[in-house]
Design a protein around this motif. Sequence first.
Motif, PDB file in Angstrom:
ATOM      1  N   SER A   1      26.045  94.862 -62.956  1.00 50.83           N
ATOM      2  CA  SER A   1      24.902  95.232 -63.947  1.00 50.83           C
ATOM      3  C   SER A   1      25.119  96.405 -64.777  1.00 50.83           C
ATOM      4  CB  SER A   1      23.654  95.783 -63.146  1.00 50.83           C
ATOM      5  OG  SER A   1      22.557  95.960 -63.607  1.00 50.83           O
ATOM      6  N   ASP A   2      25.990  97.621 -64.354  1.00 49.90           N
ATOM      7  CA  ASP A   2      26.252  98.691 -65.122  1.00 49.90           C
ATOM      8  C   ASP A   2      27.171  98.487 -66.302  1.00 49.90           C
ATOM      9  OD1 ASP A   2      26.640 101.382 -65.499  1.00 49.90           O
ATOM     10  OD2 ASP A   2      28.467 101.320 -64.666  1.00 49.90           O
ATOM     11  N   LEU A   3      28.368  97.553 -66.204  1.00 47.85           N
ATOM     12  CA  LEU A   3      29.005  97.334 -67.139  1.00 47.85           C
ATOM     13  C   LEU A   3      28.420  96.463 -68.260  1.00 47.85           C
ATOM     14  CD1 LEU A   3      31.964  96.820 -68.454  1.00 47.85           C
ATOM     15  CD2 LEU A   3      32.392  94.793 -67.029  1.00 47.85           C
ATOM     16  N   LEU A   4      27.640  95.593 -67.842  1.00 46.88           N
ATOM     17  CA  LEU A   4      26.609  94.394 -68.717  1.00 46.88           C
ATOM     18  C   LEU A   4      25.804  95.012 -69.469  1.00 46.88           C
ATOM     19  CD1 LEU A   4      26.931  91.307 -66.170  1.00 46.88           C
ATOM     20  CD2 LEU A   4      28.366  91.767 -68.299  1.00 46.88           C
ATOM     21  N   CYS A   5      24.886  95.644 -68.678  1.00 46.59           N
ATOM     22  CA  CYS A   5      23.883  96.812 -69.040  1.00 46.59           C
ATOM     23  C   CYS A   5      23.005  96.154 -70.372  1.00 46.59           C
ATOM     24  CB  CYS A   5      24.317  98.084 -69.544  1.00 46.59           C
ATOM     25  SG  CYS A   5      23.310  99.473 -69.626  1.00 46.59           S
ATOM     26  N   SER A   6      22.625  95.054 -70.092  1.00 44.17           N
ATOM     27  CA  SER A   6      21.706  94.408 -71.493  1.00 44.17           C
ATOM     28  C   SER A   6      20.209  94.642 -71.241  1.00 44.17           C
ATOM     29  CB  SER A   6      21.791  93.183 -71.535  1.00 44.17           C
ATOM     30  OG  SER A   6      20.849  92.520 -70.146  1.00 44.17           O
ATOM     31  N   GLY A   7      19.710  95.546 -70.267  1.00 50.48           N
ATOM     32  CA  GLY A   7      18.201  96.038 -70.294  1.00 50.48           C
ATOM     33  C   GLY A   7      17.426  94.887 -69.595  1.00 50.48           C
ATOM     34  N   ASP A   8      18.189  93.449 -69.720  1.00 52.04           N
ATOM     35  CA  ASP A   8      17.168  92.343 -69.234  1.00 52.04           C
ATOM     36  C   ASP A   8      18.295  91.345 -68.232  1.00 52.04           C
ATOM     37  OD1 ASP A   8      14.918  91.027 -69.100  1.00 52.04           O
ATOM     38  OD2 ASP A   8      14.908  90.302 -71.090  1.00 52.04           O
ATOM     39  N   GLN A   9      17.949  91.695 -67.093  1.00 50.20           N
ATOM     40  CA  GLN A   9      19.066  90.826 -66.309  1.00 50.20           C
ATOM     41  C   GLN A   9      18.313  90.095 -65.147  1.00 50.20           C
ATOM     42  OE1 GLN A   9      21.292  93.987 -64.973  1.00 50.20           O
ATOM     43  NE2 GLN A   9      23.006  94.000 -66.651  1.00 50.20           N
ATOM     44  N   THR A  10      18.679  88.697 -65.078  1.00 50.34           N
ATOM     45  CA  THR A  10      18.286  88.004 -64.088  1.00 50.34           C
ATOM     46  C   THR A  10      19.373  86.808 -63.963  1.00 50.34           C
ATOM     47  OG1 THR A  10      15.780  88.430 -63.940  1.00 50.34           O
ATOM     48  CG2 THR A  10      16.498  86.366 -62.699  1.00 50.34           C
ATOM     49  N   ALA A  11      20.188  86.660 -62.897  1.00 48.18           N
ATOM     50  CA  ALA A  11      20.969  85.710 -62.825  1.00 48.18           C
ATOM     51  C   ALA A  11      21.065  85.182 -61.333  1.00 48.18           C
ATOM     52  CB  ALA A  11      22.603  86.448 -63.331  1.00 48.18           C
ATOM     53  N   ASN A  12      21.705  83.728 -61.369  1.00 52.53           N
ATOM     54  CA  ASN A  12      21.897  83.153 -59.970  1.00 52.53           C
ATOM     55  C   ASN A  12      23.268  82.643 -59.790  1.00 52.53           C
ATOM     56  OD1 ASN A  12      18.902  83.097 -59.854  1.00 52.53           O
ATOM     57  ND2 ASN A  12      18.819  81.161 -60.598  1.00 52.53           N
ATOM     58  N   LEU A  13      23.493  82.889 -58.422  1.00 52.91           N
ATOM     59  CA  LEU A  13      24.796  82.412 -58.034  1.00 52.91           C
ATOM     60  C   LEU A  13      24.498  81.118 -56.919  1.00 52.91           C
ATOM     61  CD1 LEU A  13      27.962  82.911 -57.618  1.00 52.91           C
ATOM     62  CD2 LEU A  13      27.309  84.545 -55.757  1.00 52.91           C
ATOM     63  N   GLU A  14      24.923  79.883 -56.984  1.00 52.75           N
ATOM     64  CA  GLU A  14      24.271  78.953 -56.228  1.00 52.75           C
ATOM     65  C   GLU A  14      25.511  78.013 -55.691  1.00 52.75           C
ATOM     66  OE1 GLU A  14      21.488  75.285 -57.107  1.00 52.75           O
ATOM     67  OE2 GLU A  14      20.798  77.342 -57.846  1.00 52.75           O
ATOM     68  N   THR A  15      25.480  77.543 -54.515  1.00 50.62           N
ATOM     69  CA  THR A  15      26.546  76.504 -53.985  1.00 50.62           C
ATOM     70  C   THR A  15      26.264  75.259 -54.774  1.00 50.62           C
ATOM     71  OG1 THR A  15      24.983  76.078 -52.394  1.00 50.62           O
ATOM     72  CG2 THR A  15      26.455  77.579 -51.592  1.00 50.62           C
ATOM     73  N   VAL A  16      27.457  74.678 -55.344  1.00 44.61           N
ATOM     74  CA  VAL A  16      27.271  73.494 -55.974  1.00 44.61           C
ATOM     75  C   VAL A  16      27.056  72.148 -55.007  1.00 44.61           C
ATOM     76  CG1 VAL A  16      28.995  72.045 -57.027  1.00 44.61           C
ATOM     77  CG2 VAL A  16      29.004  74.411 -57.651  1.00 44.61           C
ATOM     78  N   ASN A  17      27.539  72.287 -53.948  1.00 41.20           N
ATOM     79  CA  ASN A  17      27.514  71.265 -52.792  1.00 41.20           C
ATOM     80  C   ASN A  17      26.500  71.424 -51.879  1.00 41.20           C
ATOM     81  OD1 ASN A  17      29.756  69.653 -54.106  1.00 41.20           O
ATOM     82  ND2 ASN A  17      31.363  70.929 -53.095  1.00 41.20           N
ATOM     83  N   ASN A  18      25.785  70.385 -51.180  1.00 45.23           N
ATOM     84  CA  ASN A  18      24.999  70.444 -50.059  1.00 45.23           C
ATOM     85  C   ASN A  18      25.701  70.743 -48.885  1.00 45.23           C
ATOM     86  OD1 ASN A  18      22.702  69.674 -51.774  1.00 45.23           O
ATOM     87  ND2 ASN A  18      22.959  67.499 -51.301  1.00 45.23           N
ATOM     88  N   ILE A  19      25.011  71.510 -48.015  1.00 52.90           N
ATOM     89  CA  ILE A  19      25.499  72.024 -46.545  1.00 52.90           C
ATOM     90  C   ILE A  19      24.678  71.257 -45.682  1.00 52.90           C
ATOM     91  CG2 ILE A  19      25.998  74.126 -45.346  1.00 52.90           C
ATOM     92  CD1 ILE A  19      25.682  75.584 -47.758  1.00 52.90           C
ATOM     93  N   ASP A  20      25.561  70.784 -44.861  1.00 52.31           N
ATOM     94  CA  ASP A  20      24.988  69.840 -43.642  1.00 52.31           C
ATOM     95  C   ASP A  20      24.635  70.638 -42.430  1.00 52.31           C
ATOM     96  OD1 ASP A  20      24.452  67.809 -41.900  1.00 52.31           O
ATOM     97  OD2 ASP A  20      26.258  66.815 -41.922  1.00 52.31           O
TER      98      ASP A  20
END
Length: 611
Positions: free
Chosen positions: A114-133
């Motif tokens: 967040s500090d490096l990017l510092c756009s002032g407006d941040q929301t971001a997702n990190l999501e698993t690609v595959n389903n987990i059984d």
Amino acid sequence: MKKFYFLLAVAVAITSVASAQLSMKSATGKKREQQNTAVSAKAAIQSLHRNANPSPSTSTVYWSDDFSNPANWSTTAVIGTDNWVIGTAGPAGSFAIAPINSATAANGFALFDSDLLCSGDQTANLETVNNIDLSAATSARVVFSQYYRAYFDSTFLFVSNDGGTTWSQITVNPITVNNNYNSNNATTGANPEVVNFDITSIAAGSATVKLRFQFYSPTTLGASAGCGYAWMLDDVSIEDIPADDIGIADAAYPSQYSCVPLLQIQPLALSASVANFGSAPASNVVMTFNVYDGSFNNIYTGISNTVSSLNPGDTSAQLAAGTSFTPSDTGVYYIEYICSMTGADANTSNDTIYDLFVVDDSTYARDYTYIDAGAYNGGLGFNAPNTGYLGQMFDIYQASQFTSVSFFLAGATIGDSMSVDVFDVVGGLPNAIVGTTGNYVISAADTGGAFLTLPLLSPVTVGQGQWFVAVNQKTANNITLGSATDIFNPNTGFFQIGGGTWNAVEVAFNVCFILRPNNPTATQVGIDNVNSNASFMVYPNPSKGQLFINSDVTNAAVSVTNALGQTVYTNTFNSLNNAKIDLGNVSEGIYTIRIQTENGVMTKNVMISNR
């Protein structure tokens, strides 16, 4: 907003008119990360034990990922353009925190910088690609390593049991305030912190489970949002909830003070709270407390009361050592807290934590910045047109003298006037001035963040009881007396505006001040010591690296050791009349100066800080 000396225009919304005049500089400003001395000491203590490394969890692991293959994850900038990255490089902004020190960090980890990017407006997702059984699971929890520092942002874990159509939200770091770390709101964070969340009711029995981590800092959180520090994740897994898993939920600091003069030392009360993270009651839960001296010799072991049965999810168990520990000499003391139970603990990584306590020959400090500068919380003072006092209580158990006072000013104004005064105490409140440094005018050298030590015009004799030491802001510019969130204790800090009533600091801020009377100890214990009549002073303390020794002894060997017992400096002097010691190349932290003469040894603890 991220500058170190940002001035908060409005203090806080409080009911007291007086406290509304108390304002903080850097209360919401970002701060550069400091070395955590307690964490550094952990490795040295562990090296004393053959089986010091925590055992791996014995849970059944249904799924795991160490970020060695970024293709297993998708990243999405939900608001703005700032996004997650997966790799081996750590944060790189102006206020970068350290890279996560996870078990598989060399393979890669997830980072939202967040500090490096510092756009002032941040929301971001990190999501698993595959389903987990998890169709075979009857219980399930998500376990992962994180390193996180908060600043106008939130962190979430979302869990889906239908392949990503619907999601259940879990707040990962719900109590963490600005500039603090990880899920336990620590002023200096464990790196990494291993956390887990029970997702049994959401995901157990489903074959289409997905995970999503979200860094959330949109402009709706305020003008300072979208430019925080960083959140790093690694070694994510889903496992069953083992029957037996306890851990330390919190440890009470053993004193109201981070550093105590030897004359005023009192028994340390060692205690901790233990939680049951397992699925079955834990039997015979007990705490062991070990104390090590500066050479990492085990000088005390205490055993707590036993909790015969601790139910799953119970965090209420408070366990205290059956005997107290009283330091007998100056130096750094390392405290190790270990919880255990009958039977094998499925995960011992949360069973042990560490802390430090310092005994000095003169320094009396409430603020934890004496041990770790990362506990710093900003500068306090009064906004124009107000003037007044800011100070705190100190307990005296053996009659002695205050000779000077050391304190930190975050951003004072050139030409302003101030003093430090000592009060007696009546009815728990400051009463009458019994000593003073006299008027002091701020110079250019005192601005931009500076430690000052001012001598009292005459030494103040302090008998048994409480005494109050306070900075007197005599002019209308905010004096910015340094503060820390640790070690805060109610009814110990007070302020007074313009000769009015005294108010407890906690009506506005739960802080203590970086304000330390010097209470020299006439008697030294331990090794045969130099004649106590010999004058011995080390200054400035704290220091940015250049120290001076002023003593009437001659032909002395001087050595300096760090908190791990390693020698970082040696020299010999024919005279110690303003002898200079250069520690400009050492890391921030506590160091012990040892002076050896033909008559014996004297020691002094000093704090090296770049502030």
